[in-house]
Scaffold this motif. Structure first.
Motif, PDB file in Angstrom:
ATOM      1  N   ALA A   2      18.998  19.827 -22.753  1.00  0.00           N
ATOM      2  CA  ALA A   2      17.611  20.275 -22.677  1.00  0.00           C
ATOM      3  C   ALA A   2      17.225  20.597 -21.244  1.00  0.00           C
ATOM      4  CB  ALA A   2      16.690  19.219 -23.257  1.00  0.00           C
ATOM      5  N   ASP A   3      17.712  19.792 -20.289  1.00  0.00           N
ATOM      6  CA  ASP A   3      17.414  20.051 -18.883  1.00  0.00           C
ATOM      7  C   ASP A   3      18.007  21.377 -18.428  1.00  0.00           C
ATOM      8  OD1 ASP A   3      15.985  17.700 -18.578  1.00  0.00           O
ATOM      9  OD2 ASP A   3      17.700  16.572 -17.827  1.00  0.00           O
ATOM     10  N   LEU A   4      19.190  21.666 -18.890  1.00  0.00           N
ATOM     11  CA  LEU A   4      19.848  22.919 -18.542  1.00  0.00           C
ATOM     12  C   LEU A   4      19.065  24.106 -19.097  1.00  0.00           C
ATOM     13  CD1 LEU A   4      22.283  24.162 -17.135  1.00  0.00           C
ATOM     14  CD2 LEU A   4      23.552  23.893 -19.260  1.00  0.00           C
ATOM     15  N   GLU A   5      18.594  23.971 -20.303  1.00  0.00           N
ATOM     16  CA  GLU A   5      17.797  25.048 -20.912  1.00  0.00           C
ATOM     17  C   GLU A   5      16.478  25.226 -20.175  1.00  0.00           C
ATOM     18  OE1 GLU A   5      17.267  28.284 -22.919  1.00  0.00           O
ATOM     19  OE2 GLU A   5      19.098  27.107 -23.043  1.00  0.00           O
ATOM     20  N   LYS A   6      15.846  24.123 -19.759  1.00  0.00           N
ATOM     21  CA  LYS A   6      14.612  24.206 -18.986  1.00  0.00           C
ATOM     22  C   LYS A   6      14.852  24.951 -17.675  1.00  0.00           C
ATOM     23  CE  LYS A   6      12.614  19.797 -20.082  1.00  0.00           C
ATOM     24  NZ  LYS A   6      11.991  18.617 -19.528  1.00  0.00           N
ATOM     25  N   LEU A   7      15.985  24.653 -17.053  1.00  0.00           N
ATOM     26  CA  LEU A   7      16.319  25.303 -15.787  1.00  0.00           C
ATOM     27  C   LEU A   7      16.531  26.806 -15.993  1.00  0.00           C
ATOM     28  CD1 LEU A   7      16.685  24.635 -12.841  1.00  0.00           C
ATOM     29  CD2 LEU A   7      19.063  24.132 -13.288  1.00  0.00           C
ATOM     30  N   ARG A   8      17.193  27.168 -17.056  1.00  0.00           N
ATOM     31  CA  ARG A   8      17.379  28.598 -17.355  1.00  0.00           C
ATOM     32  C   ARG A   8      16.040  29.284 -17.617  1.00  0.00           C
ATOM     33  NH1 ARG A   8      22.563  27.111 -20.506  1.00  0.00           N
ATOM     34  NH2 ARG A   8      24.142  27.750 -18.997  1.00  0.00           N
ATOM     35  N   THR A   9      15.153  28.603 -18.317  1.00  0.00           N
ATOM     36  CA  THR A   9      13.821  29.146 -18.574  1.00  0.00           C
ATOM     37  C   THR A   9      13.054  29.332 -17.267  1.00  0.00           C
ATOM     38  OG1 THR A   9      13.745  28.130 -20.760  1.00  0.00           O
ATOM     39  CG2 THR A   9      11.625  28.717 -19.769  1.00  0.00           C
ATOM     40  N   THR A  10      13.168  28.359 -16.385  1.00  0.00           N
ATOM     41  CA  THR A  10      12.493  28.447 -15.086  1.00  0.00           C
ATOM     42  C   THR A  10      13.057  29.599 -14.263  1.00  0.00           C
ATOM     43  OG1 THR A  10      12.072  26.064 -15.143  1.00  0.00           O
ATOM     44  CG2 THR A  10      11.840  27.161 -13.018  1.00  0.00           C
ATOM     45  N   LEU A  11      14.359  29.811 -14.324  1.00  0.00           N
ATOM     46  CA  LEU A  11      14.956  30.962 -13.633  1.00  0.00           C
ATOM     47  C   LEU A  11      14.396  32.272 -14.181  1.00  0.00           C
ATOM     48  CD1 LEU A  11      18.700  29.967 -13.225  1.00  0.00           C
ATOM     49  CD2 LEU A  11      17.122  30.563 -11.387  1.00  0.00           C
ATOM     50  N   GLU A  31      15.548  37.552  -0.806  1.00  0.00           N
ATOM     51  CA  GLU A  31      16.045  36.192  -0.580  1.00  0.00           C
ATOM     52  C   GLU A  31      15.889  35.338  -1.840  1.00  0.00           C
ATOM     53  OE1 GLU A  31      15.079  32.286   2.192  1.00  0.00           O
ATOM     54  OE2 GLU A  31      14.097  34.179   2.632  1.00  0.00           O
ATOM     55  N   LEU A  32      14.729  35.435  -2.467  1.00  0.00           N
ATOM     56  CA  LEU A  32      14.484  34.674  -3.692  1.00  0.00           C
ATOM     57  C   LEU A  32      15.374  35.153  -4.837  1.00  0.00           C
ATOM     58  CD1 LEU A  32      10.617  34.387  -3.569  1.00  0.00           C
ATOM     59  CD2 LEU A  32      12.249  32.518  -3.417  1.00  0.00           C
ATOM     60  N   ALA A  33      15.540  36.444  -4.954  1.00  0.00           N
ATOM     61  CA  ALA A  33      16.390  36.987  -6.018  1.00  0.00           C
ATOM     62  C   ALA A  33      17.839  36.548  -5.827  1.00  0.00           C
ATOM     63  CB  ALA A  33      16.287  38.511  -6.050  1.00  0.00           C
ATOM     64  N   GLN A  34      18.311  36.549  -4.585  1.00  0.00           N
ATOM     65  CA  GLN A  34      19.684  36.115  -4.324  1.00  0.00           C
ATOM     66  C   GLN A  34      19.850  34.629  -4.616  1.00  0.00           C
ATOM     67  OE1 GLN A  34      20.601  37.284  -0.302  1.00  0.00           O
ATOM     68  NE2 GLN A  34      21.109  39.372  -0.898  1.00  0.00           N
ATOM     69  N   ALA A  35      18.860  33.835  -4.230  1.00  0.00           N
ATOM     70  CA  ALA A  35      18.929  32.393  -4.506  1.00  0.00           C
ATOM     71  C   ALA A  35      18.960  32.148  -6.017  1.00  0.00           C
ATOM     72  CB  ALA A  35      17.742  31.675  -3.861  1.00  0.00           C
ATOM     73  N   ALA A  36      18.118  32.846  -6.745  1.00  0.00           N
ATOM     74  CA  ALA A  36      18.085  32.689  -8.200  1.00  0.00           C
ATOM     75  C   ALA A  36      19.410  33.115  -8.827  1.00  0.00           C
ATOM     76  CB  ALA A  36      16.927  33.495  -8.796  1.00  0.00           C
ATOM     77  N   ALA A  37      19.984  34.201  -8.328  1.00  0.00           N
ATOM     78  CA  ALA A  37      21.268  34.676  -8.858  1.00  0.00           C
ATOM     79  C   ALA A  37      22.376  33.653  -8.609  1.00  0.00           C
ATOM     80  CB  ALA A  37      21.631  36.022  -8.236  1.00  0.00           C
ATOM     81  N   GLU A  38      22.382  33.048  -7.442  1.00  0.00           N
ATOM     82  CA  GLU A  38      23.409  32.047  -7.132  1.00  0.00           C
ATOM     83  C   GLU A  38      23.229  30.798  -7.996  1.00  0.00           C
ATOM     84  OE1 GLU A  38      26.463  29.952  -6.212  1.00  0.00           O
ATOM     85  OE2 GLU A  38      26.268  32.032  -5.586  1.00  0.00           O
ATOM     86  N   ILE A  39      21.998  30.401  -8.217  1.00  0.00           N
ATOM     87  CA  ILE A  39      21.740  29.241  -9.066  1.00  0.00           C
ATOM     88  C   ILE A  39      22.163  29.544 -10.502  1.00  0.00           C
ATOM     89  CG2 ILE A  39      19.903  27.820 -10.055  1.00  0.00           C
ATOM     90  CD1 ILE A  39      18.538  28.102  -7.224  1.00  0.00           C
ATOM     91  N   ALA A  40      21.857  30.726 -10.984  1.00  0.00           N
ATOM     92  CA  ALA A  40      22.276  31.125 -12.337  1.00  0.00           C
ATOM     93  C   ALA A  40      23.798  31.120 -12.453  1.00  0.00           C
ATOM     94  CB  ALA A  40      21.716  32.498 -12.683  1.00  0.00           C
ATOM     95  N   ALA A  41      24.487  31.620 -11.432  1.00  0.00           N
ATOM     96  CA  ALA A  41      25.950  31.620 -11.437  1.00  0.00           C
ATOM     97  C   ALA A  41      26.481  30.186 -11.454  1.00  0.00           C
ATOM     98  CB  ALA A  41      26.480  32.382 -10.226  1.00  0.00           C
ATOM     99  N   SER A  42      25.837  29.310 -10.727  1.00  0.00           N
ATOM    100  CA  SER A  42      26.244  27.909 -10.691  1.00  0.00           C
ATOM    101  C   SER A  42      26.091  27.266 -12.064  1.00  0.00           C
ATOM    102  CB  SER A  42      25.398  27.155  -9.658  1.00  0.00           C
ATOM    103  OG  SER A  42      25.744  25.804  -9.619  1.00  0.00           O
ATOM    104  N   LEU A  43      25.015  27.619 -12.770  1.00  0.00           N
ATOM    105  CA  LEU A  43      24.815  27.081 -14.121  1.00  0.00           C
ATOM    106  C   LEU A  43      25.911  27.567 -15.060  1.00  0.00           C
ATOM    107  CD1 LEU A  43      20.954  27.423 -14.555  1.00  0.00           C
ATOM    108  CD2 LEU A  43      22.277  25.371 -14.033  1.00  0.00           C
ATOM    109  N   ARG A  44      26.306  28.819 -14.908  1.00  0.00           N
ATOM    110  CA  ARG A  44      27.392  29.341 -15.750  1.00  0.00           C
ATOM    111  C   ARG A  44      28.719  28.646 -15.443  1.00  0.00           C
ATOM    112  NH1 ARG A  44      24.639  34.061 -14.542  1.00  0.00           N
ATOM    113  NH2 ARG A  44      26.125  34.631 -12.917  1.00  0.00           N
ATOM    114  N   GLN A  86      17.800  17.197 -10.907  1.00  0.00           N
ATOM    115  CA  GLN A  86      18.054  16.385 -12.100  1.00  0.00           C
ATOM    116  C   GLN A  86      19.452  16.610 -12.661  1.00  0.00           C
ATOM    117  OE1 GLN A  86      14.900  17.247 -14.839  1.00  0.00           O
ATOM    118  NE2 GLN A  86      13.377  16.116 -13.662  1.00  0.00           N
ATOM    119  N   LEU A  87      19.959  17.839 -12.530  1.00  0.00           N
ATOM    120  CA  LEU A  87      21.293  18.150 -13.041  1.00  0.00           C
ATOM    121  C   LEU A  87      22.382  17.856 -12.008  1.00  0.00           C
ATOM    122  CD1 LEU A  87      20.610  21.484 -14.915  1.00  0.00           C
ATOM    123  CD2 LEU A  87      21.113  19.255 -15.923  1.00  0.00           C
TER     124      LEU A  87
END
Length: 89
Positions: A2-11, A31-44, A86-87
């Motif tokens: 559920a935490d992972l899904e919340k994080l994806r929703t927040t992204l 800068e924000l778009a790149q940070a979000a992209a890196e976080i999304a890649a990390s989740l994958r 949290q993750l």
């Protein structure tokens, strides 16, 4: 998970907010778009990398700026950082 899904929703919220805000300069938006992209890649990948930590640090450093200029964006970034913590990412 559920935490992972919340994080994806927040992204997703961050992406939508970045597209709708006119007051951000191009460098900050990128800068924000790149940070979000890196976080999304990390989740994958399911694990944190040095780039992910740098992205989170960048977001944390800019949070105070966002709080004054755009409280909606600040709230999204804050939730994103909390979710990462949290993750353990």
């Amino acid at each position: 998970m559920a935490d992972l899904e919340k994080l994806r929703t927040t992204l997703s919220e961050l992406d939508a907010e970045l597209r709708s805000i006119d007051s951000l300069d191009d460098a900050t938006r990128e800068e924000l778009a790149q940070a979000a992209a890196e976080i999304a890649a990390s989740l994958r990948r399911g694990k944190r990398s040095e780039k992910t930590q740098m992205a989170a640090d960048s977001l944390q450093n800019r949070l105070v700026e966002f709080e004054a200029a755009n409280p909606q964006l600040a709230g999204i970034v804050s939730r994103l950082l909390d979710g990462l913590a949290q993750l353990g990412i």
